[in-house]
Motif scaffolding. Structure first.
Motif, PDB file in Angstrom:
ATOM      1  N   GLN A   1       4.416   4.176   2.825  1.00 26.06           N
ATOM      2  CA  GLN A   1       4.209   2.862   2.224  1.00 26.06           C
ATOM      3  C   GLN A   1       4.209   1.776   3.282  1.00 26.06           C
ATOM      4  OE1 GLN A   1       7.947   1.650  -0.026  1.00 26.06           O
ATOM      5  NE2 GLN A   1       8.409   3.793   0.494  1.00 26.06           N
TER       6      GLN A   1
ATOM      7  N   GLN B   1       1.304  11.361   6.479  1.00 26.11           N
ATOM      8  CA  GLN B   1       0.581  11.927   5.338  1.00 26.11           C
ATOM      9  C   GLN B   1       0.901  11.200   4.037  1.00 26.11           C
ATOM     10  OE1 GLN B   1       1.505  16.139   5.282  1.00 26.11           O
ATOM     11  NE2 GLN B   1      -0.228  16.602   6.601  1.00 26.11           N
ATOM     12  N   GLY B   2       2.097  10.674   3.958  1.00 32.65           N
ATOM     13  CA  GLY B   2       2.494   9.893   2.795  1.00 32.65           C
ATOM     14  C   GLY B   2       3.427   8.791   3.233  1.00 32.65           C
TER      15      GLY B   2
ATOM     16  N   ASN C   1       0.851  -1.189   0.000  1.00 29.77           N
ATOM     17  CA  ASN C   1       0.000   0.000   0.000  1.00 29.77           C
ATOM     18  C   ASN C   1       0.885   1.236   0.000  1.00 29.77           C
ATOM     19  OD1 ASN C   1      -2.816  -1.116   0.383  1.00 29.77           O
ATOM     20  ND2 ASN C   1      -1.781  -2.068   2.119  1.00 29.77           N
TER      21      ASN C   1
ATOM     22  N   LYS D   1      -6.080   7.019   2.429  1.00 26.30           N
ATOM     23  CA  LYS D   1      -5.055   6.142   2.984  1.00 26.30           C
ATOM     24  C   LYS D   1      -5.613   4.729   3.138  1.00 26.30           C
ATOM     25  CE  LYS D   1      -3.031   9.725   6.013  1.00 26.30           C
ATOM     26  NZ  LYS D   1      -2.694  10.019   7.432  1.00 26.30           N
TER      27      LYS D   1
ATOM     28  N   TYR E   1      -2.976   5.293  -3.171  1.00 28.03           N
ATOM     29  CA  TYR E   1      -3.969   6.218  -2.616  1.00 28.03           C
ATOM     30  C   TYR E   1      -3.412   7.632  -2.736  1.00 28.03           C
ATOM     31  CZ  TYR E   1      -5.425   1.940  -0.081  1.00 28.03           C
ATOM     32  OH  TYR E   1      -5.792   0.665   0.268  1.00 28.03           O
ATOM     33  N   GLU E   2      -4.265   8.576  -3.137  1.00 26.15           N
ATOM     34  CA  GLU E   2      -3.816   9.970  -3.251  1.00 26.15           C
ATOM     35  C   GLU E   2      -4.896  10.929  -2.782  1.00 26.15           C
ATOM     36  OE1 GLU E   2      -4.846  11.352  -7.744  1.00 26.15           O
ATOM     37  OE2 GLU E   2      -3.110  10.030  -7.570  1.00 26.15           O
TER      38      GLU E   2
ATOM     39  N   LYS F   1      -5.301   1.616   8.955  1.00 23.54           N
ATOM     40  CA  LYS F   1      -4.157   1.513   9.853  1.00 23.54           C
ATOM     41  C   LYS F   1      -3.893   0.036  10.152  1.00 23.54           C
ATOM     42  CE  LYS F   1      -2.689   2.718  14.554  1.00 23.54           C
ATOM     43  NZ  LYS F   1      -2.996   3.493  15.771  1.00 23.54           N
TER      44      LYS F   1
ATOM     45  N   TRP G   1       0.704   5.651  -0.393  1.00 27.75           N
ATOM     46  CA  TRP G   1      -0.229   6.773  -0.340  1.00 27.75           C
ATOM     47  C   TRP G   1       0.509   8.103  -0.255  1.00 27.75           C
ATOM     48  CZ3 TRP G   1       1.068   3.582   3.567  1.00 27.75           C
ATOM     49  CH2 TRP G   1       1.471   4.141   4.784  1.00 27.75           C
ATOM     50  N   THR G   2      -0.202   9.174  -0.624  1.00 27.07           N
ATOM     51  CA  THR G   2       0.363  10.522  -0.584  1.00 27.07           C
ATOM     52  C   THR G   2      -0.721  11.532  -0.267  1.00 27.07           C
ATOM     53  OG1 THR G   2       1.592  12.212  -1.834  1.00 27.07           O
ATOM     54  CG2 THR G   2       0.022  10.901  -3.070  1.00 27.07           C
ATOM     55  N   ASN G   3      -0.329  12.656   0.346  1.00 28.79           N
ATOM     56  CA  ASN G   3      -1.258  13.761   0.564  1.00 28.79           C
ATOM     57  C   ASN G   3      -1.393  14.645  -0.671  1.00 28.79           C
ATOM     58  OD1 ASN G   3       1.353  14.872   0.754  1.00 28.79           O
ATOM     59  ND2 ASN G   3       0.653  16.500   2.112  1.00 28.79           N
TER      60      ASN G   3
ATOM     61  N   LEU H   1      -0.775   6.620  10.663  1.00 27.76           N
ATOM     62  CA  LEU H   1      -0.066   6.646   9.391  1.00 27.76           C
ATOM     63  C   LEU H   1       0.281   8.079   9.016  1.00 27.76           C
ATOM     64  CD1 LEU H   1      -2.115   4.062   7.289  1.00 27.76           C
ATOM     65  CD2 LEU H   1       0.131   3.716   8.339  1.00 27.76           C
TER      66      LEU H   1
END
Length: 472
Positions: free
Chosen positions: A350, A347-348, A208, A332, A327-328, A335, A210-212, A345
């Protein structure tokens, strides 16, 4: 790892001929058929560098090479936007381009990269490209044809076809290449690969990321209203191969990344960093399918405000298949149970989920991967494998690239095109899934998806008439 072959012959001939013609200078077609080899760098000599795109990321890129010989600078706006965040108290804010003019007063300045490369051909050894995404390919393509080493910002290109063509000509010329995903030169990504290869985390079937981002506008419903072109701005050169549209301060500077004509959205911007550890460490190669799972703020002209994209990667030798979910826009994954109750988690980041342990890193560049929970990391640490992957001094990708140039060893730069092109293809396919809004399968060898509308986006489009007879 999968290494892409050139496009099929019909598409390759059509695309490469169009790209050569678009550069608009005599001899380009000949160079396309017989590209040059790079000039060897004499012992003790400085590398003669040119920078294309100076006002944004290009500023830090060329400053990273200030100990070489900076001979030329190219930008569409030599006035620029003052930068108050990088100004000492009591000083007047200056734009990045003004700072570069002061720092490199002997470097010749241009607004057209083609004119720069032609006029200074015998004075340039290497070129850094830090333009908006849609104009990464053409400057890099021309420079490589002329035997120049290239450092190209991420994402390497806006489309799969462009990336694969850059790899083809880089192989023909033997130039040293590097994509600007700086985390690939760091310690963290090497730790992840060493842990995985040694079996520390076990079999990985789930990742997984993700980024803000976006932290720039996305999801705009329409193109912005036209504004007068500011004095000193070469708007036609900004547009480059993109469709002819009026200037707007809602596009340039900085906000271009959210528009489909110029950028690749949050995924294209950040996946080259955030997905790097999993892509390299797990030897993922090409995905078999890509699917848009969720979208918020869909737009006909821009990338969305947020999205979730799912990649499926096949089994690789003894490694199991992997589902990687992106995810963007603040979205996210859940948890994980392994993360302590008092932690959330970042803000960004893996999560690389193994059968024996889960790796968590809560930053953009995989600077500090850890097994979670922290107590398990401390327990496992004494048995971590030795550091067998060569380290890059100071984790500096720019120095890694110039060292490769001096050694005449294209493979010595870690994010050279043999690695960064297939990685870029994977990133581009995620952006493509957002644009078409459907699941598609991917045949990397045939360079074909299961959707005709997706196949149409594998190659770029070019603005009719953007074939100037004169370069000035």
């Amino acid at each position: 790892m999968y290494h892409p072959a050139p496009q099929n012959r019909r598409d390759f001939i059509k695309f490469s001929a169009l790209a050569a013609a678009l550069l608009g200078f005599a001899g380009c077609t000949t160079l396309q058929r017989n590209p040059r080899k790079p000039r060897p760098i004499a012992a003790g000599a400085k590398i003669r560098l040119a920078q294309i795109g100076c006002g944004g990321k290009g500023y830090s890129d060329i400053m990273a090479h200030e100990d070489e010989e900076v001979v030329a600078l190219c930008d569409i706006d030599w006035v620029g936007t003052p930068n108050p965040w990088d100004t000492k108290p009591g000083e007047e804010p200056l734009s990045n381009v003004k700072k570069l003019i002061a720092r490199f007063p002997n470097a010749k300045r241009y607004t057209d990269y083609r004119k720069m490369l032609l006029e200074m051909d015998d004075q340039i050894d290497a070129v850094c490209v830090s333009t908006p995404d849609h104009m990464h390919f053409l400057p890099a393509y021309m420079a490589i044809l002329m035997g120049k080493h290239v450092y190209v910002q991420k994402p390497l290109t806006q489309t799969v076809g462009e990336a694969r063509e850059l790899l083809r000509i880089a192989r023909l010329t033997g130039v040293c290449t590097q994509m600007g995903n700086q985390g690939h030169a760091g310690e963290g990504i090497r730790l992840v690969k060493e842990w995985h290869d040694a079996g520390v985390i076990g079999d990985v079937r789930e990742v997984n990321v993700w980024t803000n981002r976006p932290v720039w506008p996305q999801g705009m419903p329409a193109w912005p209203k036209a504004e007068p072109v500011p004095a000193g701005l070469d708007w036609d050169s900004f547009l480059g191969r993109a469709p002819d549209r009026p200037f707007s301060s809602e596009i340039h500077p900085f906000k271009w990344r959210g528009y489909v004509d110029y950028g690749c959205g949050a995924l294209g911007d950040m996946a080259c960093h955030l997905m790097d550890a999993a892509y390299w460490g797990l030897d993922l190669g090409a995905p078999t399918s890509v699917e848009l799972k969720k979208i918020v703020g869909a737009s006909p002209v821009a990338f969305p405000t947020s999205a979730i994209v799912e990649y499926q990667f096949p089994a690789r030798g003894g490694k199991p298949p992997v589902k990687l979910t992106w995810y963007e826009g603040g979205l996210k994954p859940e948890k994980p149970a392994q993360l302590e109750a008092n932690r959330e988690l970042a803000q960004g980041g893996q999560l690389i989920v193994g059968s024996k342990a889960t790796v968590y890193d809560g930053n953009d560049y995989c600077n500090s991967p850890r097994i979670i929970p922290a107590e398990l990391h401390r327990t496992m640490a004494p048995n971590f494998p030795p550091k067998t992957i060569p380290r890059v001094p100071q984790g500096n990708p720019h120095k890694e690239w110039t060292a490769a140039i001096r050694a005449g060893q294209p493979q010595a730069a870690g994010s050279n095109f043999e690695y960064s092109v297939p990685f870029t293809e994977t990133v581009c396919l995620g952006s493509l899934a957002i644009l078409v809004g459907k699941k598609f399968t991917w045949d990397a060898t045939a360079m074909k998806t299961s959707l005709p509308e997706a196949d149409q986006l594998l190659y770029p489009t070019y603005r009719p008439g953007w074939k100037p007879a004169e370069l000035a």
